[in-house]
Design an enzyme around this catalytic site. Sequence first.
Site, PDB file in Angstrom:
ATOM      1  N   HIS A 188       1.188  -1.574   0.216  1.00 26.74           N
ATOM      2  CA  HIS A 188       0.170   0.119   0.196  1.00 26.74           C
ATOM      3  C   HIS A 188       0.741   1.129  -0.397  1.00 26.74           C
ATOM      4  O   HIS A 188       0.512   2.190  -0.491  1.00 26.74           O
ATOM      5  CB  HIS A 188      -0.321   0.269   1.172  1.00 26.74           C
ATOM      6  CG  HIS A 188      -2.506  -0.442   1.013  1.00 26.74           C
ATOM      7  ND1 HIS A 188      -1.856  -2.117   2.009  1.00 26.74           N
ATOM      8  CD2 HIS A 188      -3.681  -0.097   0.112  1.00 26.74           C
ATOM      9  CE1 HIS A 188      -3.209  -3.210   1.462  1.00 26.74           C
ATOM     10  NE2 HIS A 188      -4.250  -1.903   0.258  1.00 26.74           N
ATOM     11  N   GLU A 430       5.987 -19.325 -25.014  1.00 25.31           N
ATOM     12  CA  GLU A 430       6.961 -19.374 -24.039  1.00 25.31           C
ATOM     13  C   GLU A 430       8.324 -20.240 -24.105  1.00 25.31           C
ATOM     14  O   GLU A 430       8.892 -19.606 -22.950  1.00 25.31           O
ATOM     15  CB  GLU A 430       6.995 -18.511 -22.541  1.00 25.31           C
ATOM     16  CG  GLU A 430       5.513 -19.146 -21.771  1.00 25.31           C
ATOM     17  CD  GLU A 430       4.660 -18.657 -20.684  1.00 25.31           C
ATOM     18  OE1 GLU A 430       5.955 -17.437 -20.036  1.00 25.31           O
ATOM     19  OE2 GLU A 430       4.335 -19.030 -20.710  1.00 25.31           O
TER      20      GLU A 430
HETATM   21  C1  PEP Z   1       6.977 -14.087 -20.291  1.00 22.59           C
HETATM   22  O1  PEP Z   1       7.475 -15.159 -20.220  1.00 22.59           O
HETATM   23  O2  PEP Z   1       7.574 -13.400 -21.154  1.00 22.59           O
HETATM   24  C2  PEP Z   1       5.965 -13.375 -19.452  1.00 22.59           C
HETATM   25  C3  PEP Z   1       5.448 -12.382 -19.761  1.00 22.59           C
HETATM   26  O3  PEP Z   1       5.001 -13.857 -18.398  1.00 22.59           O
HETATM   27  P1  PEP Z   1       6.123 -13.918 -16.785  1.00 22.59           P
HETATM   28  O4  PEP Z   1       6.489 -13.170 -17.058  1.00 22.59           O
HETATM   29  O5  PEP Z   1       5.251 -13.694 -15.749  1.00 22.59           O
HETATM   30  O6  PEP Z   1       6.551 -15.616 -16.376  1.00 22.59           O
HETATM   31 MG    MG Z   2       6.390 -16.110 -18.940  1.00 27.26          MG
END
Ligand code: PEP
Ligand code: MG
Length: 572
Positions: A188, A430
């Site tokens: 916060h 990813e």
């Molecule tokens: C990523 O892997 O690019 C992504 C957006 O997910 P995170 O960063 O939450 O793993």
């Molecule tokens: Mg990711």
Amino acid sequence: MQLSGKSASSGIVVGRALVLKIDPIVIDPAPTTNVDAEIKRFRAALAKSKADLGHVRDAAMAAMGADKAAIFESHMMLVEDPELTGEVEALIRGKNQNAAQALSEVAAKFVAVFEAMDNEYMRERAADVRDVTLRMQRNLAGIEVPDLSTVKDPFVLVAHDLSPSETAVMDPKKVLGILTNVGGKTGHTAIVARTLEIPAVLGLKRATEVLKSGDWVAFDGDTGEVVASPDETTRAQFLRDRERQQKDNVELRALVGQPNASADGVVVGLMGNIGSPQDLGVLKKYDAAGVGLFRTEFLFMDRPTMPSEDEQYEAYKTVLESLAGKPATIRTIDIGGDKPVPFMKIGKEENPFLGYRAVRYCLDHPELFGVQLRALLRASVHGHLKIMFPMISSLEELQRCKAQLEAARAELKAKGVAVAEKIPVGVMIEIPSAAVISDILAQNCDFLSIGTNDLIQYTVAVDRLNERVQDLYDPFHPGVLRLIRTVIENGHKYGVKVSMCGEMGGSPLHLPLLFGLGLDEFSMAPTSILRLRRQLKGWKLPEAKALVEEVFSKSRSQDIEAALERARTARA
Ligand code: PEP
Ligand code: MG
């Protein structure tokens, strides 16, 4: 001396430190010998706390408006809450406890009750109880909190920690910036600092040890970089950066309301990444075209139990309603990896990034996954929802996720609960295997979103958090860029849009390259949106395509980076 903490509120600051030292509360367990006098003392502390809070409320009202000041109205009510005060007085009378001891016992009980509640609003009340009872304890012990309003010159406030009520009364003209030892971006204090637009870096661990009142300090609220006792050259550098940033901000603000279009009129989506409904303010301020990634796991972190279906539903509904028809891509939880959630009991793993993460966990825990899917489906009637699954590595996984989503839909339908007819379902790309089979995935979903943070780490085999190999974590690696090109081409071949929600999506160096490759949507920290909008206006699609040709003719990442750097400076 350099310190580094968590960037909590944007802005560059150079100023003199004022280190806030407040004596800690020490509670003596000795029983009271005069019950009536102790009760009188307790009531006097209550009266002082209420009066203090009256000032806090008035100051907050003047600085932030009635909305934000309402919380302190409720703090005043808490001071007078007969349940709380009654229980304290009962302990003083019944058990001869001294007032501080009795208050600490009752406060702990109240905090525990609020913390165990299902509803997020009620859980936040635990922080309110802590804040208010700390004030009461200080008044009981006669601990003076320095009155910052009497300090004449503007200063950088340095403290071990600050409560929201302490932060809220700060006058942004006096308090140039805030540095604390503890705390983080989503607490916060950070939220109040952002609302007041006071630059802040939190979680510095040793700020109150390293800095003394009167020392110079320079910091950047965007990077979390802090320099204690900077020399004149460093101060001058920070001041120049600050001036540049301020000028730039004025220029960028003028872009609010303009389209995300290139010089030849090609429109893309520039969206924001968020971690909670609290980020909606900043999303609006920077004029996002929607939410490209809501990392819902943040709703599950820093708490003892999982958020209920209703609580999740409320959070998703708030986001969807606030976007008023603009799309919100909500990602199902990506816990594990660098985001552990203790109550899920994943345990310690040798290689957490290669381990039990995201849909791998969710598919094994349909009861938990089902709660989130139902909450999402129920919220779908309140706006333009898109659902996205993280860490998909194969078609089978996607199919299993979709089957669970359909099962949740059927469950709700059987109960007569309204759910939107068509909800686009997307896949995060990813993992390299997903990028390679993105043609297959594209035929089985409605959109693809490239998560470069993980895609890079898995492609070049570099743990994104391991500092020793950070030089190898390479967003210009031709292997990474080829995978990205493959995903965009495959998406378009099968008629689905391709977005990017990893850090690369907000990278000014990559913008023309990705634009030239045909990326449809870029999702980033909302504060980057206007900067990319300005940059996009300087490019025409054929020029960006020529840059793509140039980049893909190169074999070494340093040559690629240099080409992108040249392209950017040529247009700056
Ligand atoms: C990523 O892997 O690019 C992504 C957006 O997910 P995170 O960063 O939450 O793993
Ligand atoms: Mg990711």
